[in-house]
Design an enzyme around this catalytic site. Sequence first.
Site, PDB file in Angstrom:
ATOM      1  N   ILE A   1      36.050  37.204  36.923  1.00 53.91           N
ATOM      2  CA  ILE A   1      37.477  37.435  37.138  1.00 53.91           C
ATOM      3  C   ILE A   1      38.332  36.537  36.250  1.00 53.91           C
ATOM      4  O   ILE A   1      39.422  36.916  35.818  1.00 53.91           O
ATOM      5  CB  ILE A   1      37.848  37.248  38.633  1.00 53.91           C
ATOM      6  CG1 ILE A   1      39.258  37.764  38.918  1.00 53.91           C
ATOM      7  CG2 ILE A   1      37.722  35.791  39.060  1.00 53.91           C
ATOM      8  CD1 ILE A   1      39.398  39.254  38.772  1.00 53.91           C
TER       9      ILE A   1
ATOM     10  N   SER B   1      33.223  24.157  35.861  1.00 56.19           N
ATOM     11  CA  SER B   1      32.366  25.207  36.393  1.00 56.19           C
ATOM     12  C   SER B   1      30.926  24.746  36.319  1.00 56.19           C
ATOM     13  O   SER B   1      30.529  24.086  35.353  1.00 56.19           O
ATOM     14  CB  SER B   1      32.543  26.507  35.592  1.00 56.19           C
ATOM     15  OG  SER B   1      31.688  27.525  36.067  1.00 56.19           O
ATOM     16  N   ARG B   2      30.144  25.103  37.311  1.00 54.06           N
ATOM     17  CA  ARG B   2      28.736  24.679  37.308  1.00 54.06           C
ATOM     18  C   ARG B   2      27.939  25.328  36.185  1.00 54.06           C
ATOM     19  O   ARG B   2      26.983  24.733  35.687  1.00 54.06           O
ATOM     20  CB  ARG B   2      28.097  25.025  38.656  1.00 54.06           C
ATOM     21  CG  ARG B   2      28.577  24.163  39.816  1.00 54.06           C
ATOM     22  CD  ARG B   2      27.876  24.542  41.097  1.00 54.06           C
ATOM     23  NE  ARG B   2      28.157  25.927  41.482  1.00 54.06           N
ATOM     24  CZ  ARG B   2      27.523  26.590  42.451  1.00 54.06           C
ATOM     25  NH1 ARG B   2      26.552  25.984  43.123  1.00 54.06           N
ATOM     26  NH2 ARG B   2      27.855  27.830  42.750  1.00 54.06           N
TER      27      ARG B   2
ATOM     28  N   LYS C   1      42.232  34.961  45.600  1.00 56.71           N
ATOM     29  CA  LYS C   1      42.003  35.565  46.910  1.00 56.71           C
ATOM     30  C   LYS C   1      40.511  35.648  47.193  1.00 56.71           C
ATOM     31  O   LYS C   1      39.711  35.802  46.253  1.00 56.71           O
ATOM     32  CB  LYS C   1      42.681  36.930  46.991  1.00 56.71           C
ATOM     33  CG  LYS C   1      42.078  38.007  46.073  1.00 56.71           C
ATOM     34  CD  LYS C   1      40.921  38.715  46.720  1.00 56.71           C
ATOM     35  CE  LYS C   1      40.194  39.628  45.773  1.00 56.71           C
ATOM     36  NZ  LYS C   1      38.964  40.206  46.328  1.00 56.71           N
TER      37      LYS C   1
ATOM     38  N   ASP D   1      35.586  41.546  50.651  1.00 52.04           N
ATOM     39  CA  ASP D   1      36.099  40.982  49.404  1.00 52.04           C
ATOM     40  C   ASP D   1      37.015  41.986  48.704  1.00 52.04           C
ATOM     41  O   ASP D   1      38.136  41.639  48.334  1.00 52.04           O
ATOM     42  CB  ASP D   1      34.952  40.547  48.489  1.00 52.04           C
ATOM     43  CG  ASP D   1      35.447  39.961  47.185  1.00 52.04           C
ATOM     44  OD1 ASP D   1      35.864  38.786  47.177  1.00 52.04           O
ATOM     45  OD2 ASP D   1      35.443  40.677  46.168  1.00 52.04           O
TER      46      ASP D   1
END
Length: 309
Positions: free
Chosen positions: A15, A37-38, A91, A169
């Site tokens: 996203i 970010s991992r 969201k 979701d």
Amino acid sequence: MMSAIKLAIVGVGKIVHDQHLPAIAANPDFQLVASASRHNIVDGLPGFKSIEEMLAAVPGIDAVSLCMPPQYRYQAARVALAAGKHVFLEKPPGATLSEVADLEALAAAKSLTLFTSWHSRYAPAVQPAKAHLAAHAPTAMQVIWKEDVRQWHPNQEWIWQAGGLGVFDPGINALSIVTEILPSLIFLNRATLEFPDNRDAPIAAELHFQDGGGMPVHAVFDWRQTGKQSWDIVVQTSDGELKLGDGGARLWVHGVEQPLTKEAEYPSLYRRFAGLVREGRSDVDVAPLRHVADAFMLGQRKVVDAFHD
């Protein structure tokens, strides 16, 4: 001219690449300065494995967009707010209502902006539909939100875990539109949630709502759709039928398609976030998440066949 808001992104997934990065790049109110970010990075920017590492290494960050799965968002938001950063929440805004309430209180105590973003509310049909329903009372609503999980969430195990919401979701996008366009509040009467016997989140749900006057809202969410995807809201009103299609990208009144502006959901979200930061305000709306929580509380659980990617 005001200087650009120095923004960082936490959680770099599909996203972010599809929506957040283009919207930020097109908005002069923001300067993207870092990511955490991992597993992924944003090309051309300093990248870190955690928000703590990023905030310690990059001075001057004003705000963060949190785009990791909802199960992990609360802790990152606490860290950001404690460090004096404004926070944009993808969201759903959290895994629970209580988490969001705690973040709202912390943001208020520190005079920071907290923005619970609902991108589907910025679809081009939503505000015209809202205006029409304000003038013509709805008498019934049908929500059909059916898509292919393999197409939209391939190999995303987090979404099937507890707190990952499963079919809610995408379904919460429908609920964000419903709660925006209806002139009255609705509440859940009954629900059925279908859980694959190898998953902790539902693959389908059927929800029955009403408002205080008894106006019914029936919603069906399903992740097993193949072929054409269905993201439709059909409303019967005192003046005939209104329909939103393609997730709010199209609108029909009395069967006649209406002209709409070009879709710009994420650019609109970032314009809204910039305005809130400049004005020193928050926008925290949990109505769609509350309906999902009610469904998990009230819904009848039905076990269905196992799901495998």
